[in-house]
Design a protein around this motif. Sequence first.
Motif, PDB file in Angstrom:
ATOM      1  N   VAL A   1       0.862  -1.184   0.000  1.00  0.00           N
ATOM      2  CA  VAL A   1       0.000   0.000   0.000  1.00  0.00           C
ATOM      3  C   VAL A   1       0.895   1.228   0.000  1.00  0.00           C
ATOM      4  O   VAL A   1       1.726   1.399   0.896  1.00  0.00           O
ATOM      5  N   VAL A   2       0.751   2.074  -1.023  1.00  0.00           N
ATOM      6  CA  VAL A   2       1.569   3.282  -1.155  1.00  0.00           C
ATOM      7  C   VAL A   2       0.650   4.493  -1.187  1.00  0.00           C
ATOM      8  O   VAL A   2      -0.211   4.607  -2.071  1.00  0.00           O
ATOM      9  N   ALA A   3       0.821   5.378  -0.224  1.00  0.00           N
ATOM     10  CA  ALA A   3       0.067   6.635  -0.179  1.00  0.00           C
ATOM     11  C   ALA A   3       1.008   7.772  -0.527  1.00  0.00           C
ATOM     12  O   ALA A   3       1.953   8.053   0.217  1.00  0.00           O
ATOM     13  N   ALA A   4       0.772   8.387  -1.672  1.00  0.00           N
ATOM     14  CA  ALA A   4       1.616   9.485  -2.136  1.00  0.00           C
ATOM     15  C   ALA A   4       0.864  10.803  -1.990  1.00  0.00           C
ATOM     16  O   ALA A   4      -0.357  10.867  -2.189  1.00  0.00           O
ATOM     17  N   SER A   5       1.605  11.845  -1.641  1.00  0.00           N
ATOM     18  CA  SER A   5       0.981  13.161  -1.486  1.00  0.00           C
ATOM     19  C   SER A   5       1.996  14.239  -1.796  1.00  0.00           C
ATOM     20  O   SER A   5       3.214  13.997  -1.819  1.00  0.00           O
ATOM     21  N   GLY A   6       1.489  15.434  -2.028  1.00  0.00           N
ATOM     22  CA  GLY A   6       2.358  16.561  -2.326  1.00  0.00           C
ATOM     23  C   GLY A   6       1.766  17.856  -1.827  1.00  0.00           C
ATOM     24  O   GLY A   6       0.574  17.933  -1.504  1.00  0.00           O
ATOM     25  N   PRO A   7       2.567  18.914  -1.753  1.00  0.00           N
ATOM     26  CA  PRO A   7       2.081  20.202  -1.228  1.00  0.00           C
ATOM     27  C   PRO A   7       1.281  20.966  -2.268  1.00  0.00           C
ATOM     28  O   PRO A   7       1.578  20.929  -3.462  1.00  0.00           O
ATOM     29  N   THR A   8       0.285  21.666  -1.822  1.00  0.00           N
ATOM     30  CA  THR A   8      -0.483  22.557  -2.677  1.00  0.00           C
ATOM     31  C   THR A   8      -1.070  23.653  -1.795  1.00  0.00           C
ATOM     32  O   THR A   8      -0.814  23.692  -0.591  1.00  0.00           O
TER      33      THR A   8
ATOM     34  N   ARG B   1      -2.507  19.479   1.438  1.00  0.00           N
ATOM     35  CA  ARG B   1      -1.852  18.293   0.881  1.00  0.00           C
ATOM     36  C   ARG B   1      -2.779  17.689  -0.159  1.00  0.00           C
ATOM     37  O   ARG B   1      -4.000  17.589   0.040  1.00  0.00           O
ATOM     38  N   ALA B   2      -2.194  17.311  -1.282  1.00  0.00           N
ATOM     39  CA  ALA B   2      -2.931  16.647  -2.357  1.00  0.00           C
ATOM     40  C   ALA B   2      -2.519  15.181  -2.389  1.00  0.00           C
ATOM     41  O   ALA B   2      -1.331  14.869  -2.512  1.00  0.00           O
ATOM     42  N   VAL B   3      -3.486  14.277  -2.262  1.00  0.00           N
ATOM     43  CA  VAL B   3      -3.198  12.843  -2.194  1.00  0.00           C
ATOM     44  C   VAL B   3      -3.490  12.214  -3.545  1.00  0.00           C
ATOM     45  O   VAL B   3      -4.439  12.591  -4.251  1.00  0.00           O
ATOM     46  N   ALA B   4      -2.650  11.240  -3.909  1.00  0.00           N
ATOM     47  CA  ALA B   4      -2.795  10.583  -5.209  1.00  0.00           C
ATOM     48  C   ALA B   4      -3.819   9.463  -5.180  1.00  0.00           C
ATOM     49  O   ALA B   4      -4.547   9.254  -6.151  1.00  0.00           O
ATOM     50  N   ASP B   5      -3.883   8.713  -4.108  1.00  0.00           N
ATOM     51  CA  ASP B   5      -4.787   7.568  -3.994  1.00  0.00           C
ATOM     52  C   ASP B   5      -5.557   7.698  -2.685  1.00  0.00           C
ATOM     53  O   ASP B   5      -5.041   7.373  -1.614  1.00  0.00           O
ATOM     54  N   PRO B   6      -6.812   8.185  -2.736  1.00  0.00           N
ATOM     55  CA  PRO B   6      -7.557   8.392  -1.483  1.00  0.00           C
ATOM     56  C   PRO B   6      -7.736   7.122  -0.663  1.00  0.00           C
ATOM     57  O   PRO B   6      -7.714   7.179   0.572  1.00  0.00           O
ATOM     58  N   ALA B   7      -7.890   5.982  -1.300  1.00  0.00           N
ATOM     59  CA  ALA B   7      -8.088   4.738  -0.548  1.00  0.00           C
ATOM     60  C   ALA B   7      -6.829   4.361   0.232  1.00  0.00           C
ATOM     61  O   ALA B   7      -6.893   3.998   1.417  1.00  0.00           O
TER      62      ALA B   7
ATOM     63  N   GLY C   1      -4.240  19.271   7.685  1.00  0.00           N
ATOM     64  CA  GLY C   1      -5.159  19.612   6.608  1.00  0.00           C
ATOM     65  C   GLY C   1      -5.030  21.058   6.165  1.00  0.00           C
ATOM     66  O   GLY C   1      -4.228  21.812   6.702  1.00  0.00           O
ATOM     67  N   PRO C   2      -5.856  21.378   5.164  1.00  0.00           N
ATOM     68  CA  PRO C   2      -6.826  20.515   4.504  1.00  0.00           C
ATOM     69  C   PRO C   2      -6.183  19.520   3.539  1.00  0.00           C
ATOM     70  O   PRO C   2      -5.012  19.655   3.192  1.00  0.00           O
ATOM     71  N   TYR C   3      -6.983  18.521   3.134  1.00  0.00           N
ATOM     72  CA  TYR C   3      -6.545  17.501   2.190  1.00  0.00           C
ATOM     73  C   TYR C   3      -7.532  17.450   1.032  1.00  0.00           C
ATOM     74  O   TYR C   3      -8.752  17.502   1.241  1.00  0.00           O
ATOM     75  N   VAL C   4      -6.989  17.349  -0.184  1.00  0.00           N
ATOM     76  CA  VAL C   4      -7.786  17.148  -1.392  1.00  0.00           C
ATOM     77  C   VAL C   4      -7.086  16.089  -2.233  1.00  0.00           C
ATOM     78  O   VAL C   4      -5.984  15.627  -1.897  1.00  0.00           O
ATOM     79  N   THR C   5      -7.716  15.702  -3.328  1.00  0.00           N
ATOM     80  CA  THR C   5      -7.052  14.798  -4.262  1.00  0.00           C
ATOM     81  C   THR C   5      -6.264  15.622  -5.276  1.00  0.00           C
ATOM     82  O   THR C   5      -6.431  16.845  -5.372  1.00  0.00           O
ATOM     83  N   ARG C   6      -5.448  14.966  -6.059  1.00  0.00           N
ATOM     84  CA  ARG C   6      -4.617  15.685  -7.037  1.00  0.00           C
ATOM     85  C   ARG C   6      -5.444  16.307  -8.152  1.00  0.00           C
ATOM     86  O   ARG C   6      -4.956  17.179  -8.869  1.00  0.00           O
TER      87      ARG C   6
END
Length: 709
Positions: free
Chosen positions: A454-461, A478-484, A549-554
């Motif tokens: 399981v790989v959870a990737a994220s980046g700044p925004t 933070r923007a997450v690549a795979d919400p699951a 937070g906040p967190y959103v998807t890419r």
Amino acid sequence: MLSVVLGGLRARWASFLGGFLALVLGVGLLTATGLGLAAALDPPAPAPERFASSPVVVLGRDTLTVEVRRGPGTALVSRPLDRPQPVDTALLRELRARWTVTEEPPAGGGRPDAGRAGAERPDAVGLDAPAEEVRALVGDRAQVLTGADRRRADPGHERDGHELTGLTALLGTAGGVAAFVSVFVVASVFAFSVALRRREFGLLRTAGATPGQVRRLLLAEAAVLGVTASAAGCALGGLAAPPMARALVARDLAPGWFASALGGSAGWPYHVAFWTGLGVALAGAAAAAHRAGRTGPTAALREADVDRDVLPPGRALLGAGLLLTGLGLLVWTYATEPEALLKRKTYTTLPMLLIGGAALLAPLLVRPAARLLPVPRGGAVGLLVRENGAAAVRRTAAVAAPVLVTVALAGTLFGASESVARAKETEARDRTAAPYVVEGRRVELPEAAPAGTVVAASGPTSLFVRDGAEAVVKYRARAVADPAAFAELARLPVVAGDLRDLDDRSIVVNEEFERRRVGEEVEVWRADGSGPVRLRVAAVLARGTGDNGPYVTRAQAPGAPLDRLESNRPLPTADGSSATPPAANRAARLGLRLLLGLVLLYTVIALASTLLMATSVRGGELASLRLAGATRLQALRAVAGESLLAVAIGTALGLGVTAAVLGALGAGLAALSAPVVLTVPWAWAGAAAGVCAVVAVAASALPAWRLTR
């Protein structure tokens, strides 16, 4: 009058030396930091690099403009974007049709995604064309830059801005604390030196001197001392500023041009420092001069031997006001805005109110503290130390006060900064259940991962959110690549909702948001200024230390790079990952060490001058002690013991201020649902108290040794 003043200064130069040196150092530091601030606030315009050969640059919009309500009407507010938007495609075609367009990709490290869309969508282009014609064509679709403004298209433009912000904060904090401590030390030394001259003033009053003449004499002495010390301090600051600038540049705390820009023509730092120094000298002598002038001849002679009325009503009122104001602001900040307790501005300025109040009330606290502190009782020396310390309130308070300042500043500044840093580190560790984390400026998802990984990737925004109808707030997100995968590995402090509900049309907010109920819609603008879009609240987090937070998807973070990978299994290390602390943290730590060193230097001067003055007039007392049967060693032990007792009282009061500040900080962290990790800097406080003890013993024992021969 002038000849009397100069003669008095020559005769009593030793009693004025401490205040003179403290004032010289204070004015010198104000001058040096002022020159640094002048250079930082008015930096030289560097030559453009990216479009050096193009007289005109068209740059995409780098601000978000939103209409808000202001009173009965509306207004436009602007917020800076993380990076400029790409130049509009239609505008690019029009520019290319009329002129030769130069497209230069940014150098590495400045704006990693600025030219990612290729030649069709660059963030900036250069033109060799008349500026007015370009402006007429572009209109409000982009920005037209000429001259030195072309630097705004360079990748290092934002970096220089961040460096200057940190540098300004460092110099401003150093100058502010130095001004506070120098005012306190100079006023304390002046007040004590005047107190030792009560018999002299009594004789002057008996000889016919009026109260006004006594006051004018003291103020004239302070004016002469203030003018000479301030002039010397300005000269010292001018000489110290270039080495200070080179040291800051060498430690990457200032841009490379800072050292050469410091020699500019700004004259206001000299004026501010000089008149501040003169004002400090006059203010330090004013209260003592007023009290000396209103004391009658008989009372002055009587009070010369007995410490009475050591806390005048004005000083008591001011000290109580400062102390209550500091405590009230701590409580009010905790109750209304606990996150402010974690900010450097708060834990740097609020302790000064508590320190000032406790120092002014020190004469009131000396006697009970002397009774409560443990003093060796084996023999007459211990009893003499306790009773002399409690009876000579002015002397004990004058020694305890600078120690209080040093220990309290060491405890509050280092304790608060380290406590906040450790709380952030603990919170960051607790935010994920992943045993493996890879961080870097840019990381890539593994192309093939073993089954079950399981790989959870994220980046700044960044996200821009309307706060009510009158403001737009920019949030680091933070923007997450795979919400699951993110929901499976994250261990965030969720107070409502479920992280598993995060998708491309939703957002995870924290309790700082105005709209924070699950299911509500939040209007946001993306990091590139696009929007607004309406996102549904999927979950709400506790505020914590500010990084929840906040967190959103890419999908809501166009162009955001990945800088963090979390996994339940090992991952290859990303290029550029490093454990080096950010420059801002290094600047803060360097600034704290610099401040403590300056405060300790002031304290050494104040202690040495106070105890040299105080002990030099105790010849009769020490002679009486010897006649009563005390040996020379016992007399020296008694004098040194009194100094150590005063240092211990100052240390105890300083630790009391530290406890109040750190207690409020701990309560604030708990209110934010953040880890309460309080760090008491025993090493720094102990080192400060130890240096004070050594200086106090030496400054009192040396003249006592001479007087007991």
